[in-house]
Design an enzyme around this catalytic site. Structure first.
Site, PDB file in Angstrom:
ATOM      1  N   ASP A  16      -7.946  -9.816   5.000  1.00  0.00           N
ATOM      2  CA  ASP A  16      -6.966  -9.142   4.153  1.00  0.00           C
ATOM      3  C   ASP A  16      -7.296  -9.394   2.686  1.00  0.00           C
ATOM      4  O   ASP A  16      -7.553 -10.537   2.282  1.00  0.00           O
ATOM      5  CB  ASP A  16      -5.564  -9.673   4.465  1.00  0.00           C
ATOM      6  CG  ASP A  16      -4.516  -9.166   3.485  1.00  0.00           C
ATOM      7  OD1 ASP A  16      -4.323  -7.947   3.412  1.00  0.00           O
ATOM      8  OD2 ASP A  16      -3.914 -10.004   2.791  1.00  0.00           O
ATOM      9  N   ASP A 119      -6.542  -2.246   3.012  1.00  0.00           N
ATOM     10  CA  ASP A 119      -6.897  -3.584   2.531  1.00  0.00           C
ATOM     11  C   ASP A 119      -7.017  -4.617   3.642  1.00  0.00           C
ATOM     12  O   ASP A 119      -7.089  -5.820   3.376  1.00  0.00           O
ATOM     13  CB  ASP A 119      -5.861  -4.063   1.505  1.00  0.00           C
ATOM     14  CG  ASP A 119      -4.468  -4.226   2.112  1.00  0.00           C
ATOM     15  OD1 ASP A 119      -4.231  -3.681   3.204  1.00  0.00           O
ATOM     16  OD2 ASP A 119      -3.627  -4.893   1.491  1.00  0.00           O
ATOM     17  N   GLU A 120      -7.073  -4.173   4.901  1.00  0.00           N
ATOM     18  CA  GLU A 120      -7.088  -5.133   6.011  1.00  0.00           C
ATOM     19  C   GLU A 120      -7.937  -4.601   7.161  1.00  0.00           C
ATOM     20  O   GLU A 120      -7.836  -3.431   7.525  1.00  0.00           O
ATOM     21  CB  GLU A 120      -5.662  -5.401   6.479  1.00  0.00           C
ATOM     22  CG  GLU A 120      -5.502  -6.638   7.323  1.00  0.00           C
ATOM     23  CD  GLU A 120      -4.044  -7.023   7.506  1.00  0.00           C
ATOM     24  OE1 GLU A 120      -3.735  -7.656   8.527  1.00  0.00           O
ATOM     25  OE2 GLU A 120      -3.219  -6.711   6.622  1.00  0.00           O
TER      26      GLU A 120
END
Length: 441
Positions: A16, A119-120
């Protein structure tokens, strides 16, 4: 409940990015992302705008994601003067996200990587010990590579499956930087956290579980499985298993599946828009409905489908007692033509809207979708030759917009001040994409 030997012991890393949008903006501006106070704000001109991302240093002042701009304006001047306020550049963030993904490909093949959000991501590192070392050594290498090549700091949760890796990240890794949890560690490391911290539990489910006396992840694990299944169905049973760290979902996928079309079709395609101000006039509202109908129709045609039902959603300004209304109508035959969709949407709108009532949100959707077989629905009341020409025209417009970009061909009314189409074309995911230099190419 279980030991590491009870289930397949993979090495799943959940990765993350730290305050991704804010970190991107700091990197673009050559500012240190961990110490700079920066907020990405949806619209700097409105004090009620949402904070899309806050840097770690700004979060320390109590400003978090989903806070409002006016909360920053209420901070003491000595804190406020140090804060950088920027509007989002979604296309550029997407480009940076792709660069982060490129770095992950240095540690595993495409079929071992699952993108969870911008974002992960998850990556299966099983069997890579000789290449990258043990869990913490490999995680540190990934962190350093992403930072050096993209300027983005990441945190990593490590576990034997997707659920434990995700929980290790959310509950431990976001403070520790790197956190590992095995099956046998679940009760000791995870069970004391509040139930709302568990992956997959929202406000409503938390409320229902609290009413059953379930306050922590450990309480959920200790609850009778049969009771949870009877009360919540398959979801209840799945949550119980997740509380014990049991998860059978794969991380590694068949690489050929990445290039096969999905077998299941969408049942409904729709779009809604929150207006930047209250709309009172019929002509202005009709224009927005027309643009929504065009957008929905184009997406339905792109999926090679037709729809049997149209749905209209209307919400009024918060200053009005009436909340709004929602109406649905079955069409005489399936369609993907925006003119026909708009005609029936207006049939739903006009009898239910009181003149000059302020509207703040509109949505249009087409449901009960069926495959478009390419045949023409003949009608005794329409010129079928014109209908066929119209269908070919729409296909040609779709082709041009697909090749040269959405909105290349659009109605002239889209350039009016009351149009939302011109503004939405500059948006990605509901937020500004950036200036003309921000592209994905």
């Amino acid at each position: 409940m279980s030991s590491d030997a009870d289930f397949p012991n993979q090495r799943i890393f959940c990765i993350d990015s730290v305050s991704f949008y804010a970190s991107c903006e700091c990197h673009y501006r050559n500012l240190p992302p961990l110490t700079t106070k920066l907020a990405v704000v949806s619209d700097l001109k409105r004090s009620g705008s949402v904070i899309l991302a806050a840097s770690p240093a700004l979060k320390a002042l109590g400003i978090k994601t989903a806070s409002r701009l006016y909360q920053i304006e209420q901070l003491p001047y000595k804190d406020r003067k140090q804060i950088h306020l920027v509007e989002p550049r979604m296309l550029r963030y997407m480009k940076t996200s792709i660069r982060v993904l490129d770095v992950l490909h240095q540690f595993g093949p495409p079929e071992a990587i699952r993108v969870y959000s911008i974002d992960e991501s998850f990556i299966d590192m099983t069997g890579t010990e000789r290449l990258f070392g043990d869990d913490f050594e490999a995680a540190k290498q990934i962190q350093n590579a992403i930072l050096e090549q993209t300027g983005i700091h990441v945190r990593i949760g490590i576990g034997p499956n997707n659920v434990i890796a995700k929980l290790a990240l959310d509950l431990l890794g976001k403070k520790q930087g790197i956190a590992r949890c095995g099956y046998a560690d679940v009760p000791r490391l995870l069970h004391d956290f509040p139930i709302r911290k568990m992956w997959g539990i929202g406000n409503q489910m938390e409320h229902h579980l609290n009413r059953l006396g379930i306050e922590t992840i450990g309480d959920l694990a200790d609850a009778p499985l049969e009771m949870l299944h009877e009360r919540f169905g398959v979801i209840g049973a799945e949550l119980w298993h997740h509380a014990w760290g049991i998860d059978q979902s794969p991380t590694t996928v068949d690489p050929t599946a990445l290039f096969r079309p999905a077998s299941s079709r969408q049942k409904t395609i729709g779009h809604g828009v929150t207006l930047m101000r209250d709309y009172y006039e019929y002509d202005q509202i009709r224009l927005v409905l027309s643009e929504l109908a065009s957008d929905v129709a184009a997406r339905v045609r792109f999926s090679n489908q037709l729809g049997w039902t149209v749905h209209l959603g209307v919400r009024y300004s918060r200053h009005v007692v009436r909340a709004g209304f929602s109406k649905q109508l079955r069409l005489p035959y399936p369609t993907s033509d925006e003119r026909i969709i708009l005609r029936h949407i207006l049939q739903l709108f006009e009898p239910n809207w009181l003149e000059h009532e302020p509207i703040r949100f509109l949505s249009v959707s087409l449901g009960q979708l069926v495959p478009d077989q390419g045949a023409l629905q003949l009608s005794l009341f329409e010129d079928n030759a014109r209908v066929w020409k119209r269908k070919r025209l729409l296909k040609a417009i779709d082709h041009v917009n697909l090749r040269y970009g959405k909105g290349t061909i659009r109605l002239a009314v889209a350039f009016l001040d009351t149009s939302v189409a011109k503004r939405r074309l500059r948006f990605v995911g509901g937020h500004p994409g950036g200036n003309g230099d921000d592209t994905l190419s």
